[in-house]
Every structure is written in C-alpha cells, then in structure tokens.
Design an enzyme around this catalytic site. Structure first.
Site, mmCIF file in Angstrom:
data_model
loop_
_atom_site.group_PDB
_atom_site.id
_atom_site.type_symbol
_atom_site.label_atom_id
_atom_site.label_comp_id
_atom_site.label_asym_id
_atom_site.label_seq_id
_atom_site.Cartn_x
_atom_site.Cartn_y
_atom_site.Cartn_z
ATOM 1 N N HIS A 178 -6.656 -6.568 -1.516
ATOM 2 C CA HIS A 178 -5.622 -5.549 -1.326
ATOM 3 C C HIS A 178 -4.645 -5.877 -0.206
ATOM 4 C CE1 HIS A 178 -3.662 -1.716 -0.937
ATOM 5 N NE2 HIS A 178 -4.176 -1.501 0.260
ATOM 6 N N TYR A 226 -2.875 10.628 2.262
ATOM 7 C CA TYR A 226 -3.630 10.665 1.003
ATOM 8 C C TYR A 226 -3.567 12.045 0.354
ATOM 9 C CZ TYR A 226 -5.535 6.052 1.978
ATOM 10 O OH TYR A 226 -5.674 4.702 2.204
ATOM 11 N N ASP A 261 0.861 -1.180 0.000
ATOM 12 C CA ASP A 261 0.000 0.000 0.000
ATOM 13 C C ASP A 261 0.907 1.243 0.000
ATOM 14 O OD1 ASP A 261 -2.963 0.976 0.467
ATOM 15 O OD2 ASP A 261 -1.847 1.929 2.089
#
Length: 286
Positions: free
Chosen positions: A264, A209, A99
């Site tokens: 994921h 983010y 990630d």
C-alpha cells in the site's frame, strides 16, 4: 536549483496548516495519507525538486498541522489544498495523491478544473464507496481497519490513544499492507508516532475514516461529470492492485496499472518508481 526542504505555516480555511516546499519550476502538490504526513514523500521530494516546485502539506488534522474539530470530508479538505495553492500564488498545478490524499486529490481536481492539469494517484480509489452501494466481503476484510477507525471514531480514538506506538508499529510493519516488513526504519516509525501522538491527531485521523464512510459516499455518488485531464492510477500489486477501473468511472483519460512487488505504501516502498513515473507524466507541464 535547490533541493533543500523548507518548512512553513499558514492560516488556511481557519486553521494553521504546516507544509513543506522544495525546488523551483512548475508546481506539483503532493498529498499524503493516514497515518502519515508530508514525511511520506521524503524519498521522492529531492528528485522531483530538481525539475519542479514541490509543495507537500500536512493535511487537516494530521502531521504538524492544527487539529480542528470538523471539516474532515475529502471535499472540504480539497478546499484547504486549493486555498494553500492560492496562498502561494499558483494558478496551475499537477497533483500526486496517495491513500486518503488520493481522494482529496480527486475532489481538488474535480472542483477546480481550471487549476489542476494532471492527476497521479497511488493505491487509492476516488472514495471508499458510493452511497447506496455495498462492500464485497473480500474487500471489506482486506480494509477492515476502515470500519474500526470510522465506524465508531470516538471509540477507536480512545483505544488507539492508549498506545499509539504499539498500534502504528503494527500498522506500518504488517504484511497486511506492505510487501515487505522492512519498509519503515525505526526513525520513520518514530516520526509517525510523534505526529500521531500530538493532541487531537488520532481523533482527526479517525474522522478522516468516519467521513469516508458517510459524507464522502454522498459526494462520490454526485460526482457524475467525469474528469477530462490526464490521470494515471497505480496501485500496489499486494494491496489494491490495478485501480484503473475505479478511476475510469470518474475520469475519461486514465492510464496506470499495478506496481509489482509493492504493497500500500507506494511512495515509501517504491520511491524510484514514483519519481520516474512522475517525471515522465508531468514533463509536458514544465
């Protein structure tokens, strides 16, 4: 050789970093994603530690590390990792990143070519997008949480903080990201809720983010000198899939593919795959 996991703290780049170590031998650095911590490697560390020294930090702002106000672009976070490795006295390492940890791992390798010898990426691309490019609509829909977290991070922080347990429980169990809804036990969810309920943690995560949509795009556009070290890149078949094409844009020697029946969270969905692949890939460094 010991497989006991030991917890440490050190002042790194002006903030207190928490990290764990295990084993002995050639050092492997494991870099987690969001909303996780070193804990995402819990099922991988013991086996790797039988042959390697494993170092798994809580990256800037997450886990039990301190929550600074700035420095969440992945290139700066990579300097944190470099300083940790220097603090521990190593001059060569292998790296595994999942990630956002995969993006941090990319900049760690890119900016420290004399230090990082091999790079193993799990369900991540070097960065979300290069400055000036556009997201295809299907991709944007698949990763819509990125725009919620990073588009207006202060608003996202306020909303998620109202009920961290509710938000993370949904995030960790939905089939949007997992092949199975049963990847995470109640104990696992409780640990991720704990660390993300610490003051400043949700804000830090949203800043991961926010920088991913801003500073990271500029840095990726400038990363034109391809890596020459061996890279393996595996995505979950039910999330990013075969991520080799994205990594071939930034590295000359890329292998990998898609992990079948996996979403994921590869280290937690398919820990044995990660163990077997890592032991084979990093064996030449022992």
């Amino acid at each position: 050789m010991s497989t006991e996991i030991t917890h440490h703290q050190a002042m790194i780049n002006g903030y207190r970093m928490h990290y764990v170590t295990a084993g002995s031998g050639y050092p492997l650095v494991l870099l987690h994603g969001w909303p996780q911590s070193w804990y995402e490697w819990r099922n991988v560390i013991p086996a790797l530690a039988e042959q390697f020294t494993v170092i798994a930090p809580d990256l800037r702002g997450l886990g039990d590390s301190e929550k600074p106000m700035t420095g969440f672009d992945k290139r700066t976070m990579a300097t944190d990792v470099r300083e940790l490795v220097s603090h521990l006295g190593y001059d060569k390492v292998g790296v595994i990143g999942h990630d956002w940890g995969g993006s941090v791992a990319f900049y760690f390798a890119y900016d420290n070519r004399d230090l990082v010898e091999r790079l193993f990426i799990l369900d991540m691309i070097p960065g979300l997008i290069k400055a000036g490019d556009s997201f295809p609509i299907p991709v944007a829909l698949m990763i819509n949480h990125i725009f919620f977290h990073g588009g207006n991070p202060d608003w996202a922080t306020a909303l998620i903080s109202k009920d961290v347990n509710l938000y993370l429980r949904r995030f960790l169990t939905t089939l949007d990201y997992n092949y199975s809804p049963n990847v995470f036990s109640e104990e696992d969810i409780a640990e991720y809720v704990r660390v993300n309920s610490l003051p400043g943690s949700i804000r830090s995560g949203c800043q991961w983010y926010a920088t991913g949509l801003r500073e990271d795009t500029e840095n990726l556009a400038k990363a034109t000198d391809k890596l020459t070290i061996p890279v393996i890149a595996w995505g979950g078949s039910h999330f990013l899939g075969d991520i080799r094409p994205a990594w071939q844009e930034v590295a000359e020697n890329v292998e990998g593919g898609a992990v079948e029946n996996c979403g994921h969270f590869v280290p937690e969905e398919k820990p044995q795959f990660v163990i077997d692949t890592a032991l084979k890939f990093f064996a030449p460094l022992r």
